[in-house]
Write a protein that holds these residues in place. Structure first.
Motif, mmCIF file in Angstrom:
data_model
loop_
_atom_site.group_PDB
_atom_site.id
_atom_site.type_symbol
_atom_site.label_atom_id
_atom_site.label_comp_id
_atom_site.label_asym_id
_atom_site.label_seq_id
_atom_site.Cartn_x
_atom_site.Cartn_y
_atom_site.Cartn_z
ATOM 1 N N PRO A 58 0.817 -1.224 0.000
ATOM 2 C CA PRO A 58 0.000 0.000 0.000
ATOM 3 C C PRO A 58 0.847 1.268 0.000
ATOM 4 O O PRO A 58 0.409 2.313 -0.498
ATOM 5 N N LEU A 59 2.081 1.154 0.521
ATOM 6 C CA LEU A 59 2.947 2.340 0.564
ATOM 7 C C LEU A 59 3.470 2.725 -0.813
ATOM 8 O O LEU A 59 3.794 3.882 -1.064
ATOM 9 N N LEU A 60 3.553 1.756 -1.713
ATOM 10 C CA LEU A 60 3.948 2.098 -3.080
ATOM 11 C C LEU A 60 2.888 3.001 -3.713
ATOM 12 O O LEU A 60 3.159 3.717 -4.670
ATOM 13 N N GLY A 61 1.674 2.909 -3.158
ATOM 14 C CA GLY A 61 0.621 3.805 -3.631
ATOM 15 C C GLY A 61 0.615 5.139 -2.926
ATOM 16 O O GLY A 61 0.008 6.101 -3.389
ATOM 17 N N ALA A 62 1.306 5.213 -1.786
ATOM 18 C CA ALA A 62 1.221 6.421 -0.953
ATOM 19 C C ALA A 62 1.650 7.672 -1.704
ATOM 20 O O ALA A 62 1.191 8.765 -1.418
ATOM 21 N N PHE A 63 2.527 7.481 -2.691
ATOM 22 C CA PHE A 63 3.061 8.639 -3.408
ATOM 23 C C PHE A 63 2.307 8.896 -4.710
ATOM 24 O O PHE A 63 2.746 9.683 -5.537
ATOM 25 N N MET A 64 1.191 8.206 -4.879
ATOM 26 C CA MET A 64 0.498 8.240 -6.153
ATOM 27 C C MET A 64 -0.950 8.711 -6.055
ATOM 28 O O MET A 64 -1.600 8.871 -7.073
ATOM 29 N N TYR A 65 -1.471 8.913 -4.854
ATOM 30 C CA TYR A 65 -2.883 9.318 -4.743
ATOM 31 C C TYR A 65 -3.113 10.736 -5.260
ATOM 32 O O TYR A 65 -4.235 11.117 -5.548
ATOM 33 N N ASN A 66 -2.027 11.502 -5.382
ATOM 34 C CA ASN A 66 -2.157 12.818 -5.989
ATOM 35 C C ASN A 66 -2.163 12.718 -7.517
ATOM 36 O O ASN A 66 -2.486 13.700 -8.198
ATOM 37 N N PRO A 68 -2.174 0.766 -8.724
ATOM 38 C CA PRO A 68 -3.525 0.683 -9.298
ATOM 39 C C PRO A 68 -4.579 1.153 -8.301
ATOM 40 O O PRO A 68 -5.539 1.838 -8.669
ATOM 41 N N GLU A 69 -4.374 0.805 -7.029
ATOM 42 C CA GLU A 69 -5.327 1.189 -5.999
ATOM 43 C C GLU A 69 -5.386 2.709 -5.890
ATOM 44 O O GLU A 69 -6.464 3.321 -5.836
ATOM 45 N N ALA A 70 -4.181 3.320 -5.851
ATOM 46 C CA ALA A 70 -4.117 4.774 -5.721
ATOM 47 C C ALA A 70 -4.753 5.458 -6.929
ATOM 48 O O ALA A 70 -5.550 6.392 -6.792
ATOM 49 N N THR A 71 -4.401 4.980 -8.096
ATOM 50 C CA THR A 71 -4.916 5.592 -9.319
ATOM 51 C C THR A 71 -6.428 5.454 -9.387
ATOM 52 O O THR A 71 -7.138 6.374 -9.799
#
Lengths: 802, 286
Positions: free
Chosen positions: A327-335, A366-369
């Motif tokens: 989930p942290l790989l997504g942490a920088f992608m929710y923006n 993918p989750e963040a996007t």
């Protein structure tokens, strides 16, 4: 060399495909060794239970059975399966025995095994093993798991960690914000379904051990197994033979790998285990499974002030290799691709009595996007803008690159305008919007919806210093070796570990250009720690963006060595020797030597420069300074049959920018496969556990994967904005489709159903779920109408009485 | 594939197959195209002691054109059925439904008789057999036995075949002129079983439905004949003005739809109504 002769950029057919698609190759399950035994695992039928008795004696007497083991037999030596990503200082990493000894925590956990002369006899004898369980409460829902008084998966409780990240003043962003979008999305649990099942062959001569495994990570696996089993690293060889797909599921140190090593050590005979598909559905690590709350504060004109994300991430029963880091790989992608002043991210990892989760194609991104792209559509509705317009108002403009995002990443390059304009043109956006309006007016039972996804991702994992700052247990460099052989052909040794990506072909193209040799004259060695001693393997769209650069650097070293030899032979200064098209030429003359001639001369070593080592080979290890950031615009048009709830994808346009392209055919394949997987999450796939914690989707009849027959023709195109952070200008293409497609499809479905008051459909958007959503909306609408009528009646009465 | 052990026999004639089957006892299974039975073996959901593979019994294969019916041999593959001019001319509903079975690989291996004898209510051919009132022909050492489709599907995966009997084929009645056909299938992926399917045959005259036969796939432990719909639709206008929809509203009457991951019973009942309407419209060609 002229561009027309360049190998890089050519749609070469893949060298490796003939043997891969005919199966005349070394899949792990094809390996037959003299005296080999076969292992079958007995797996827990209970989601959570204490093991009170294990009796394997009857199984020992079954035909063909050589040995039977329970967890207690390995307790002293099996150690704990590793987690290499302790994301916080206080993260709870529970002991994870490869074979359960005293307690089981998910259905499918190995509790015993039979070793027999063939796999059928091994499977037969499983029936004779007796195990008594004392049931414990299963823990299945993340929110309930965190509530006071919940039964616990581990003694320490159900919380694995909480990880926080904040930039800017999020309080200020939300204070008096004119528009706030607040949504909760469910990222359902997925089961990675590689075409080749997992398989392991382990052998030993008493001193040295060899493990063949259908793995993505032979190098990492060797280190981890050495640490886990106590077999010294230098006496352990790990081989990933040809591997048929992984999607992250083979980025793991599995119980079966450890146990097969222990069994071969115990018995002194080679052993093989190959999973069945149902066994795989139970025990291949699962993907996704997050509950995402995302809040967006924005101005009335649609400009974003800030984004706040609160995640619950289901770890399953244990933390496996990179479970908590996903989930942290997504942490920088929710923006996403958007500019904002504040960002706040919190993730809590939760234990449940389910199969552990871990990396699955895209891993966190993918989750963040999905969350940000779904939220952008909701924002567009809220502020009354076309969903593309609201994106345009927020995205980073081409002129603003390089751009450091609110999440602290520096996007080196990008051109969202170009990709979007191209996609809109290919899609026929305005015409489809007109048809949509018409269908809405006509109250057509089949409604049209349009979904947008303007995504970026971080790939090319990863700068080692960044991984270190995130507490990851290893670096992110990659290694390559290039050897010119005496006859002038080239052998490449790569630390990447292809499992379907086509590295043999792409690496050949890169080397052909760098050394001026024919494409056919390059071979690639990979996946065997004995011949490829150093590598960080293949995942996270890293092979080309990191491994490809190491390869280029190794080629440069070889070329410079060859230049010295050439200069010496042509009696010129090395500075005066030019290289092009495989030839060294003394500047301003016709005197030249081919690189093949130099290779032979170096081999003969009769006449080399003073002090020159007679070898035309070189190694290089590349550690990137930055990630790479592919991006693109995906557009999806769906028809939703409101009578049945069925969704049909009518058209799908993907314009991706993966930077420079080495082989367009391979990129096309990656994009197609990625989109298929993204659509699969949106429409088809979900791992379903029942109230007792049994997995219901153990076969492909229950866990639906789309085939070609279920997917539309994809219209694909590319824009090319080279990465500025590596000499090839490449970004990575392995995950883009999966990241982009899911929100495009769901946005389209929700768009189709907005006239009915639908604001979200939980994934997968199955026909039944869409139908029920419409039924519920219809009921609510009726209730609202009734209330309005009642209110009016009431007002009339009041009016009358006044 | 890790099935439990079994004996395997591959006879080359029907007599030989019957002899082997007779000797093998009650736990023997006939193996046709293997598209349904092999997955059951693989998952260890079936434990036959003997498999009698009739793949080489040539007599079981082929399509014959008779005066009042078409005979389709049990081992005729789905692909052969779809391509048969005789089937397409005289019983097109069989070809229409068969063309929806899974994918080309399955259709080249799977057989007409195999999917009937498997008696899976989610299979496409059982409801077609029911709608068309096929006569199924079973042979044993005692001779042939004719079983009407209405009596053939006893229960879930349970055909009216006795131990020692082999399904040799089916007689598909020729319905004559004036009939229209449609098979409306709803499934989540091409390879998935029908969530619900509707086999419809309609005879029209002067814009009115004279007679209809409607059978439902996966709406109970056996295929279901939608008799209420058949009665309701008789005599109504064969057009889009609502009377077909009204008749179709009764499609789920008397059905006992299963609930599974793809559809709960109430959704299946809803689908049966929607799909029956669509099947009737298509069969009426309006």
């Amino acid at each position: 060399m002229t561009d027309t002769m360049s190998e890089v950029g050519r749609a070469r057919r893949r060298k490796e495909d003939a043997r891969l698609v005919t199966g005349r190759t070394q899949w792990t399950d094809n390996i037959q060794l003299p005296g080999m035994l076969h292992v079958a695992f007995l797996r827990s039928p209970m989601a959570h239970a204490r093991i009170t008795r294990v009796d394997v004696s009857a199984a020992r007497g079954r035909p063909g059975v050589v040995a039977v083991f329970g967890g207690a037999d390995f307790a002293a030596e099996q150690g704990s399966l590793p987690c290499a990503w302790p994301v916080t200082e206080d993260v709870v990493i529970p002991d994870h025995p490869p074979m359960a000894v005293s307690e089981v925590r998910y259905v499918g956990e190995a509790v015993a095994c039979v070793v027999a002369t063939d796999r059928y006899k091994a499977a037969d004898a499983l029936d004779a093993i007796e195990i008594d369980y004392e049931p414990l409460e299963p823990v299945l829902d993340m929110t309930e798991a965190l509530a006071e008084g919940s039964p616990t998966v581990h003694e320490s409780g159900n919380k694995a960690f909480t990880w926080k990240f904040a930039q800017g003043d999020i309080g200020e962003a939300f204070r008096d914000a004119p528009v706030v979008i607040d949504r909760t999305f469910v990222q359902q649990r997925l089961i990675p379904s590689a075409m080749e099942p997992r398989a392991v062959v382990a052998q030993t001569d008493g001193d040295r051990f060899t493990l063949h495994s259908a793995t993505q990570i032979p190098h990492i696996l060797r280190v981890m197994l050495a640490l886990t089993t106590g077999i010294p690293e230098h006496r352990l060889r790990v081989i990933a033979p040809d591997v048929g797909g992984g999607f992250g599921s083979k980025l793991q140190v599995t119980a079966e790998e450890v146990l097969c090593l222990l069994i071969t050590r115990r018995l002194g005979r080679p052993v093989k285990w190959t999973e069945s598909r149902s066994e795989g559905n139970l025990t291949v690590h699962h993907g996704r499974d997050q509950l995402q709350r995302i809040s967006v504060a924005a101005e009335r004109d649609g400009r974003i002030r800030g984004v706040k994300v609160d995640l619950l991430a289901d770890m399953g029963a244990y933390l496996m290799l990179v479970t908590p880091g996903v989930p942290l790989l997504g942490a920088f992608m929710y923006n996403g691709i958007y500019k904002m002043d504040a960002y706040d991210f919190t993730c809590t990892g939760v234990f449940t009595t389910k199969m552990p989760t871990d990396a699955y194609r895209g891993a966190g991104r993918p989750e963040a996007t999905y969350a940000i792209e779904r939220a952008m559509d909701e924002l567009a509705v809220e502020v009354g803008l076309d969903p593309m317009e609201v994106r345009r108002r927020n995205w980073i403009k081409h002129s603003e690159f390089p751009y450091t995002t609110i999440a602290g990443l520096t996007y080196d390059s990008g051109n969202y305008e170009a990709a979007t304009d191209r996609a809109l043109a290919l899609f026929g956006y305005d015409k489809l919007r007109a048809e949509q309006a018409d269908r809405r007016d006509r109250r057509d039972p089949v409604q049209l919806g349009i979904g947008i996804s303007t995504y970026t991702e971080m790939c090319g994992l990863a700068p080692s210093r960044v991984l270190g700052s995130l507490s990851y247990g290893a670096g992110g460099w990659e290694h390559a070796e290039v050897r010119m052989l005496p006859t002038g052909t080239v052998e490449v040794v790569t630390g990447t570990s292809p499992h379907g990506q086509g590295h043999v072909t792409a690496w050949s193209q890169i080397v052909a250009d760098a050394l001026g040799v024919p494409f056919e004259d390059v071979s690639v060695i990979h996946g065997d720690t004995a011949s490829s001693h150093k590598g960080m393997d293949t995942y996270g769209s890293r092979s080309l963006a990191v491994g490809g650069i190491a390869l280029v650097q190794a080629c440069e070293k070889v070329r410079e060595k060859a230049r010295q030899v050439a200069a010496h032979l042509m009696e010129a200064s090395a500075d005066d020797v030019e290289f092009s098209d495989g030839r060294f030429r003394v500047r301003g003359t016709t005197t030249e030597r081919t690189i093949q001639e130099i290779a032979l001369a170096t081999f003969a070593a009769h006449d080399l420069p003073e002090g020159f080592e007679p070898r035309l080979d070189a190694q290089a290890t590349f550690d990137p300074d930055n990630f790479s950031f592919p991006h693109g615009t995906h557009l999806c048009a769906v028809e939703v049959d409101t009578e049945t709830g069925a969704t049909t994808i009518r058209s799908y346009v993907a314009v991706d920018d993966v930077g420079k392209v080495v082989n367009p055919l391979i990129v096309e394949g990656q994009v197609h496969g990625g989109i298929a997987q993204g659509i699969a999450q949106a429409l088809f796939e979900e791992a379903v556990y029942d109230a007792e914690g049994n997995l219901l989707t153990t076969t492909m009849a229950d866990y639906l994967l789309p085939s070609a027959a279920d997917l539309p023709d994809f219209v694909t195109d590319r824009t090319e904005t080279p990465a500025t952070t590596n000499p090839l200008g490449v970004k990575g293409a392995g995950e883009a489709g999966t990241i982009a497609a899911t929100p495009a499809v769901v946005n389209a479905i929700v768009d189709a159903l907005r006239p009915y008051g639908v604001r979200d459909v939980r994934m997968p958007c199955t026909p039944e779920r869409v139908w029920r959503t419409l039924q519920n909306r219809a009921l609510q609408n009726r209730a609202l109408q009734n209330r309005a009528l009642q209110n009016r009646a009431l007002r009339n009465e009041e009016g009358a009485s006044a | 594939m890790i099935p439990a052990s079994f004996d395997y026999s591959r006879p080359s004639s029907l007599d030989e197959a019957l002899a082997v089957l007779g000797d093998a006892g009650e736990e023997a299974k006939v193996l046709a195209g293997g598209q349904s039975l092999l997955p059951l073996l693989r998952l260890r959901l079936a434990y036959p002691t003997t498999l009698v593979d009739v793949g080489r019994v040539a007599e079981l294969r082929g399509i014959a054109d008779h005066a009042d019916h078409v005979f389709i041999g049990a081992m005729t593959t789905h692909h052969e059925v779809i391509r048969s001019p005789v089937v397409n001319e005289h019983c097109p509903l069989v070809a229409l439904a068969t063309a929806t079975v899974a994918d080309p690989a399955v259709r080249h291996r799977g057989t007409f008789g195999g999917s009937l004898a498997h008696a899976d209510p989610a299979g496409d051919l059982p409801s077609v057999a029911l709608a068309l009132d096929m006569d199924l022909v079973a042979r044993s050492s005692l001779g042939d036995r004719i079983i009407p489709a209405a009596e053939f599907f006893v229960d879930y995966l349970e055909p009216a075949l006795e131990p020692g009997e082999i399904l040799v084929g089916a007689r598909v009645p020729k319905l004559g002129p004036g009939w229209g056909f449609h098979y409306e299938k709803f499934h989540r992926t091409a390879q998935a079983w029908a969530t619900v399917g509707v086999a419809a045959a309609v005879r029209r005259s002067n814009g009115t439905v004279e007679e209809a036969r409607v059978a439902l796939t996966n709406m109970g432990p056996t295929p279901v004949r939608a008799v209420t719909v058949e009665a309701a639709v008789r005599g109504v206008a064969a057009d889009r003005n609502g009377s077909l929809r009204e008749a179709a509203e009764q499609a789920a009457e008397g059905a006992d739809p299963p609930g599974d991951l793809h559809a709960q019973p109430d959704y299946r009942a809803h689908l049966a109504r929607v799909l029956t309407h669509r099947a009737l419209l298509a069969a009426c060609a309006v």
